[in-house]
Design an enzyme around this catalytic site. Structure first.
Site, PDB file in Angstrom:
ATOM      1  N   MET A  30       0.883  -1.073  -0.338  1.00 23.92           N
ATOM      2  CA  MET A  30      -0.074   0.021  -0.047  1.00 23.92           C
ATOM      3  C   MET A  30       0.861   1.241   0.061  1.00 23.92           C
ATOM      4  O   MET A  30       0.446   2.223   0.477  1.00 23.92           O
ATOM      5  CB  MET A  30      -1.308   0.560   1.053  1.00 23.92           C
ATOM      6  CG  MET A  30      -1.740  -0.887   1.332  1.00 23.92           C
ATOM      7  SD  MET A  30      -3.338  -0.679   2.185  1.00 23.92           S
ATOM      8  CE  MET A  30      -2.921  -0.262   3.669  1.00 23.92           C
ATOM      9  N   HIS A  34       8.616   0.997   3.601  1.00 22.30           N
ATOM     10  CA  HIS A  34      10.029   1.402   4.713  1.00 22.30           C
ATOM     11  C   HIS A  34      10.203   0.144   4.337  1.00 22.30           C
ATOM     12  O   HIS A  34      10.784  -0.684   3.362  1.00 22.30           O
ATOM     13  CB  HIS A  34       9.369   1.380   6.213  1.00 22.30           C
ATOM     14  CG  HIS A  34       7.712   0.040   5.992  1.00 22.30           C
ATOM     15  ND1 HIS A  34       8.513  -0.779   6.168  1.00 22.30           N
ATOM     16  CD2 HIS A  34       6.884   0.529   6.274  1.00 22.30           C
ATOM     17  CE1 HIS A  34       7.524  -2.175   6.773  1.00 22.30           C
ATOM     18  NE2 HIS A  34       6.442  -0.731   6.671  1.00 22.30           N
ATOM     19  N   HIS A  37       9.407  -3.256   3.861  1.00 18.96           N
ATOM     20  CA  HIS A  37       8.563  -3.698   2.080  1.00 18.96           C
ATOM     21  C   HIS A  37       9.878  -4.237   1.059  1.00 18.96           C
ATOM     22  O   HIS A  37       9.499  -4.506   0.275  1.00 18.96           O
ATOM     23  CB  HIS A  37       8.156  -2.462   1.877  1.00 18.96           C
ATOM     24  CG  HIS A  37       6.888  -1.741   1.998  1.00 18.96           C
ATOM     25  ND1 HIS A  37       6.666  -0.506   2.791  1.00 18.96           N
ATOM     26  CD2 HIS A  37       5.312  -2.771   1.957  1.00 18.96           C
ATOM     27  CE1 HIS A  37       5.917  -0.113   3.463  1.00 18.96           C
ATOM     28  NE2 HIS A  37       4.884  -1.570   2.902  1.00 18.96           N
ATOM     29  N   GLN A 148       6.360 -11.819   7.663  1.00 22.04           N
ATOM     30  CA  GLN A 148       5.047 -12.421   9.080  1.00 22.04           C
ATOM     31  C   GLN A 148       4.359 -11.350   9.202  1.00 22.04           C
ATOM     32  O   GLN A 148       4.422 -11.385  10.586  1.00 22.04           O
ATOM     33  CB  GLN A 148       5.819 -13.182   9.407  1.00 22.04           C
ATOM     34  CG  GLN A 148       5.709 -13.673  10.585  1.00 22.04           C
ATOM     35  CD  GLN A 148       7.101 -14.255  11.377  1.00 22.04           C
ATOM     36  OE1 GLN A 148       8.322 -14.679  11.307  1.00 22.04           O
ATOM     37  NE2 GLN A 148       7.312 -13.845  12.644  1.00 22.04           N
ATOM     38  N   VAL A 176      10.739  -6.987   9.773  1.00 24.75           N
ATOM     39  CA  VAL A 176      11.986  -6.215   9.576  1.00 24.75           C
ATOM     40  C   VAL A 176      11.408  -5.332  11.335  1.00 24.75           C
ATOM     41  O   VAL A 176      10.671  -4.332  10.930  1.00 24.75           O
ATOM     42  CB  VAL A 176      11.930  -5.184   8.701  1.00 24.75           C
ATOM     43  CG1 VAL A 176      13.362  -4.433   8.747  1.00 24.75           C
ATOM     44  CG2 VAL A 176      12.806  -6.518   7.783  1.00 24.75           C
ATOM     45  N   MET A 184       8.013  -2.459  11.850  1.00 27.83           N
ATOM     46  CA  MET A 184       8.287  -1.215  11.121  1.00 27.83           C
ATOM     47  C   MET A 184       6.910  -1.180  10.444  1.00 27.83           C
ATOM     48  O   MET A 184       6.888  -2.236  10.097  1.00 27.83           O
ATOM     49  CB  MET A 184       8.979  -0.886   9.827  1.00 27.83           C
ATOM     50  CG  MET A 184      10.713  -0.795  10.459  1.00 27.83           C
ATOM     51  SD  MET A 184      11.936  -0.725   8.927  1.00 27.83           S
ATOM     52  CE  MET A 184      13.214  -0.519   9.397  1.00 27.83           C
TER      53      MET A 184
HETATM   54  P1  AMP Z   1       1.549  -2.867   3.223  1.00 37.47           P
HETATM   55  O1  AMP Z   1       2.376  -1.610   2.250  1.00 37.47           O
HETATM   56  O2  AMP Z   1       1.168  -2.391   5.065  1.00 37.47           O
HETATM   57  O3  AMP Z   1       0.544  -3.261   2.839  1.00 37.47           O
HETATM   58  O4  AMP Z   1       2.356  -3.805   2.966  1.00 37.47           O
HETATM   59  C1  AMP Z   1       2.577  -4.620   1.996  1.00 37.47           C
HETATM   60  C2  AMP Z   1       3.529  -5.916   2.457  1.00 37.47           C
HETATM   61  O5  AMP Z   1       4.848  -5.763   3.474  1.00 37.47           O
HETATM   62  C3  AMP Z   1       2.588  -7.111   3.532  1.00 37.47           C
HETATM   63  O6  AMP Z   1       3.184  -8.208   2.606  1.00 37.47           O
HETATM   64  C4  AMP Z   1       3.585  -7.155   5.124  1.00 37.47           C
HETATM   65  O7  AMP Z   1       3.462  -7.857   5.493  1.00 37.47           O
HETATM   66  C5  AMP Z   1       5.021  -6.175   4.647  1.00 37.47           C
HETATM   67  N1  AMP Z   1       5.862  -5.948   5.704  1.00 37.47           N
HETATM   68  C6  AMP Z   1       4.787  -4.505   5.829  1.00 37.47           C
HETATM   69  N2  AMP Z   1       5.391  -3.978   7.892  1.00 37.47           N
HETATM   70  C7  AMP Z   1       6.717  -5.243   7.746  1.00 37.47           C
HETATM   71  C8  AMP Z   1       7.616  -5.558   8.082  1.00 37.47           C
HETATM   72  N3  AMP Z   1       7.866  -4.314   9.060  1.00 37.47           N
HETATM   73  N4  AMP Z   1       8.482  -6.171   7.944  1.00 37.47           N
HETATM   74  C9  AMP Z   1       8.249  -6.843   7.416  1.00 37.47           C
HETATM   75  N5  AMP Z   1       7.395  -7.192   6.304  1.00 37.47           N
HETATM   76  C10 AMP Z   1       6.225  -6.320   6.105  1.00 37.47           C
END
Ligand code: AMP
Length: 283
Positions: A30, A34, A37, A148, A176, A184
């Site tokens: 989305m 960071h 991602h 995860q 991460v 994050m």
């Molecule tokens: P989002 O942009 O929040 O929808 O996340 C996109 C992808 O990044 C999803 O598969 C999340 O699980 C992954 N993601 C978000 N935060 C972290 C993190 N701190 N460490 C690893 N993967 C992450």
């Protein structure tokens, strides 16, 4: 790096590469990227010929009183980060492109969309699985990479892929964290200074649970109780849930055995910001 905004354009670009038998990886996001991602994108890039990242703040996964409108967005910054990771294609559709023209179809992984996160966000996972299935159909990747951090989401997507025989492999990578341990998240920018300080209790809870497990505690009720006690020392934090589930089935753990792995799952509100975190409990 090519930035494409329509289904037609991304399809045309990828079709030719697919004909050449290129391995296509896909990382749905989305945006407001960071290091979490970027870890997924680095992995995708390393293990494929063509890496596709999507940026789409998906309206259907937000409830009516949730943060869709104020969800952080910074396309320019995201694109420069993706450029430095040598990402090949960025797909940035509009809501109109994804859901315009009398949209009617939703896919739901029934049982698992209603528990845990689903109890607090009743329409969330249906929105997630619908958009992810649409993105899989648009991109048709060989594999897709998830974090995860959103363990229930990754579980549900694997379930959907299995149930609907979708020809894609799902890889899930570790969480991460910031140097002090906070997982994050794009939503961390919502936290004020004091909330950010108290949010560290999620990581402290994880360490506590891991230590209890290492020392031989196998009663999930006791671990959950100790974690709740720790969290309750932080007045700005409100617990949505603390649960321990079997990693394979997402069933609540009754007694824990060394042959299995478990998720400790936390969801906590710090002010108006909802934070989730988890760890794997295993020998
Ligand atoms: P989002 O942009 O929040 O929808 O996340 C996109 C992808 O990044 C999803 O598969 C999340 O699980 C992954 N993601 C978000 N935060 C972290 C993190 N701190 N460490 C690893 N993967 C992450």
């Amino acid at each position: 790096m090519k930035v494409l905004r329509t289904v037609k354009e991304i399809r045309e670009n990828l079709n030719n590469l697919r004909k050449e038998d290129k391995v296509i990886s896909f990382v749905p996001t989305m945006g407001y990227l960071h290091e979490g991602h970027l870890s997924l994108i680095k992995y995708a890039k390393k293990n494929s010929d063509v890496c596709v990242v999507s940026i789409f703040v998906n309206p259907t996964q937000f409830g009516p009183n949730e943060d869709f409108n104020r969800y952080p967005r910074d396309e320019k910054r995201d694109l420069s980060l993706l450029e430095s990771e040598s990402c090949d294609f960025v797909f940035i559709p509009s809501s109109e492109e994804m859901y315009g023209n009398d949209y009617q179809t939703f896919v739901k992984v029934k049982k698992y969309s209603e528990i845990l996160e689903g109890e607090f966000r009743p329409t969330h996972f249906e929105g997630v699985t619908t958009v992810v299935l649409k993105l899989f159909n648009i991109i048709q990747p060989n594999f897709a990479v998830f974090g995860q951090k959103d363990a229930q989401q990754a579980f549900i997507i694997k379930k959907m892929v299995n149930d609907l025989n979708i020809p894609v492999r799902i890889d899930v990578l570790p969480i991460v964290r910031e140097v002090d341990g906070l997982a994050m998240s794009s939503r961390n920018v919502y936290l004020n200074e004091e909330e950010r300080r108290q949010a560290l209790a999620l990581y402290k809870s994880i360490i506590l649970a891991e230590n209890l497990y290492k020392k031989g505690e196998r009663n999930p009720i006791k671990i959950i109780q100790k974690v709740k006690e720790l969290l309750s020392e932080y007045p700005l934090l409100k617990i949505d849930y603390v649960e321990i589930v079997d990693m394979e089935t997402f069933d609540k753990a009754n007694n824990m055995i060394d042959q299995k792995k478990y998720y400790l799952l936390l969801a906590v509100r710090a002010g108006n910001t909802r934070l989730i975190d988890n760890t794997i409990l295993r020998v």
